[in-house]
Write a protein that holds these residues in place. Structure first.
Motif, short mmCIF file in Angstrom:
data_model
loop_
_atom_site.label_atom_id
_atom_site.label_comp_id
_atom_site.label_asym_id
_atom_site.label_seq_id
_atom_site.Cartn_x
_atom_site.Cartn_y
_atom_site.Cartn_z
N ALA A 294 -12.99 29.12 -19.89
CA ALA A 294 -13.16 27.88 -19.89
C ALA A 294 -13.31 27.35 -18.62
N VAL A 333 -17.67 27.99 -22.98
CA VAL A 333 -16.73 27.20 -23.67
C VAL A 333 -16.96 27.77 -25.26
N LYS A 337 -13.79 28.94 -27.41
CA LYS A 337 -13.40 28.72 -28.83
C LYS A 337 -13.07 29.81 -29.91
N MET A 371 -11.45 21.00 -17.41
CA MET A 371 -12.09 21.96 -17.97
C MET A 371 -11.88 22.64 -19.20
N THR A 372 -10.59 23.08 -19.08
CA THR A 372 -10.01 23.73 -20.07
C THR A 372 -9.77 22.93 -21.44
N GLU A 374 -12.14 20.77 -22.81
CA GLU A 374 -13.07 20.91 -23.46
C GLU A 374 -13.20 22.31 -24.41
#
Length: 504
Positions: A294, A333, A337, A371-372, A374
């Motif tokens: 991420a 990303v 996820k 950032m993380t 997202e």
């Protein structure tokens, strides 16, 4: 008339006394540090900033030069046996500790035995290959090894090789009153304010050192350190912020010195240290990898460091001949996820990150936070003083921690203690028996190609195991008053005081 002459004579004496006082004024060097060092015991200390103090106060058995080549220290020469299982050190004569105790082979044995056996010693990993230490004569000591150790000599250039006065080191309060054999001896310390060292008049190489006192001043905010430098309240400061480089270069009273460093910054995951809940998501390597994916390391470098830092995916700096040429994974990303979903994690996942309480680290934390998020992580920043952060990290009182390592010339010094199952600085308690085996094999070989192949395997394995999410390599950037003469920046980031002077 007589009274007037008496006044004039007295006034002249005062002026002469004043001139005399100026002539013999103490020469003082003031060095700014990014944080207050932890305890001043080389065997128990772990901060980068403490290494500045030890370099001035505690001679090591060997040292490194600006090209990272091992050079003599208190050992003037050394020799390995053919099979690489004994290291013989021939010691300097006429060396004394600050309290007058004699330095000899018995003192070396005491120090190495203490480092290997003392409860709380963080040097055990550094010296884990040593079976025993034998005194051959007052000026010769032999280290008998369990197995060959290519990294041992390099370890002795740092805190594992620092020599303390045995009688003083046996006392419970040694860290508050350290006694070594370096060019400067401990004078006083005020926590979070200053550490003062004074010249040791009986130092064996006294002529190379030109200050009566050296004062280390911890100032966490880089902009405040720079302001103190510009105002003349500091002579040297480490850790010039990337955003301040142009300011230093434009100031006619200052100079800038920088070098590619050995150190890295990363995020340590608490996998199994302390009371980690059985269901903590970061026990799962997929979650750790997702967090790392991420992060856009290139963007982090641009936003916080104006492109001066190098994005990282390992603990071996680009300046190391063992640096593994492996591309840094780009931010992904979607894959992050997918890994969270595969691990059975439903977003958002609340995460706590320890962050040193300085503006630069806070900015790094805030960028990571954005950032993380997202990828499904809600990152909570816990700002804390750096030594406290390390204490919490060591005891397992954390989930994630933003911390790094100043790096060592030999690759073992930047990896073994952090990722070997029994490593003293393995604060996440990461364990992989295959990685342990590779690290041990790399220690036992003096062949660079053999070692390189093993470190390649280690670094590649860590990309998926992810005990530490490496973020970037740090250049060592120093600001100096132009009156400071003879300064050389070293890749290990430590200020060497030999040959340093202040122009009038």
């Amino acid at each position: 008339m007589k009274l007037r002459n008496a006044v004039v004579t007295t006034l002249g004496s005062v002026l002469l006394l004043g001139a005399s006082a100026q002539t013999y004024a103490e020469s003082v060097l003031r060095i700014g540090l990014g944080a207050d060092p932890d305890m001043l015991d080389p065997h128990q200390a772990r901060t980068y900033y403490g290494r500045f103090v030890f370099a001035a106060m505690c001679d090591r058995l060997v040292d490194v030069d600006e090209n990272l080549k091992v050079v003599p220290g208190l050992a003037k020469e050394w020799a390995w046996s053919d099979e690489g299982k004994t290291l013989t050190l021939n010691l300097r004569e006429g060396v004394t500790f600050h309290d007058g105790e004699k330095f000899d082979a018995e003192a070396v044995k005491y120090n190495l035995d203490r480092a290997m056996t003392m409860p709380g010693s963080l040097r055990k990993s550094d010296l884990s290959s040593v079976e025993s230490v034998e005194v051959k004569s007052p000026t010769q000591v032999v280290l008998h090894l369990k197995s060959p150790d290519a990294a041992l000599l390099s370890q002795l250039t740092d805190r594992a090789g620092a020599m303390m006065a045995p009688k003083a080191a046996a006392k419970a309060d040694f860290a508050a009153h350290p006694v070594c054999s370096g060019p400067y001896q401990f004078d006083s310390r005020v926590s979070q304010d200053r550490i003062v060292l004074k010249r040791f008049d009986n130092y064996w190489n006294k002529g190379a050192y030109h200050f009566d006192k050296v004062i280390f001043l911890p100032i966490p905010d880089a902009s405040v350190r720079l302001a103190n430098l510009r105002a003349g309240d500091l002579d040297v400061t480490e850790g010039i912020a990337a955003s301040d480089v142009k300011t230093v270069e434009a100031d006619s009273k200052l100079s800038l010195a920088k070098v590619t460093g050995l150190g890295y910054q990363g995020i340590t995951f608490n996998i199994n240290n302390g009371k980690v809940p059985a269901n903590d998501p970061f026990r799962d390597a997929r979650v750790r990898e997702a967090f790392s994916l991420a992060i856009d390391r290139d963007a982090l470098n641009q936003v916080v460091f104006e492109g001066l830092y190098a994005p990282s995916n390992q603990g071996l700096s680009t300046v190391s001949p063992y640096h593994v040429k492996l591309p840094v994974a780009p931010r992904d990303v979607d894959k992050a996820k997918a890994l969270l979903k595969e691990a059975g994690i439903s977003a958002p996942l609340n995460v706590s990150l320890l962050v040193p309480n300085n503006p630069t680290s806070q900015q790094v934390g805030q960028v990571l936070q954005a950032m993380t998020a997202e990828a499904g992580f809600t990152l909570n920043l816990q700002m804390t003083e750096f030594a406290t952060l390390l204490d919490r990290q060591q005891s397992g009182d954390y989930q994630l921690s933003l911390s790094g390592w100043s790096g060592r010339p030999d690759p073992d010094g930047s990896l073994f203690a952090f990722i070997n199952s029994k490593g003293n600085l393995n604060d996440g308690r990461y364990s992989n028996s295959q990685v342990d085996e590779w690290l041990t094999q790399a220690r036992q070989s003096n062949d660079q190609a053999t070692r390189q192949a093993l470190y390649d395997k280690v670094v590649k394995q860590l990309q998926s195991d992810m005990p530490i999410a490496y973020l970037y390599f740090e250049p060592r950037i120093f600001g100096l008053n132009k009156k400071v003469q003879g300064f050389k920046p070293y890749p290990d980031g430590i200020v060497r005081l030999a040959g340093l002077t202040l122009a009038p």
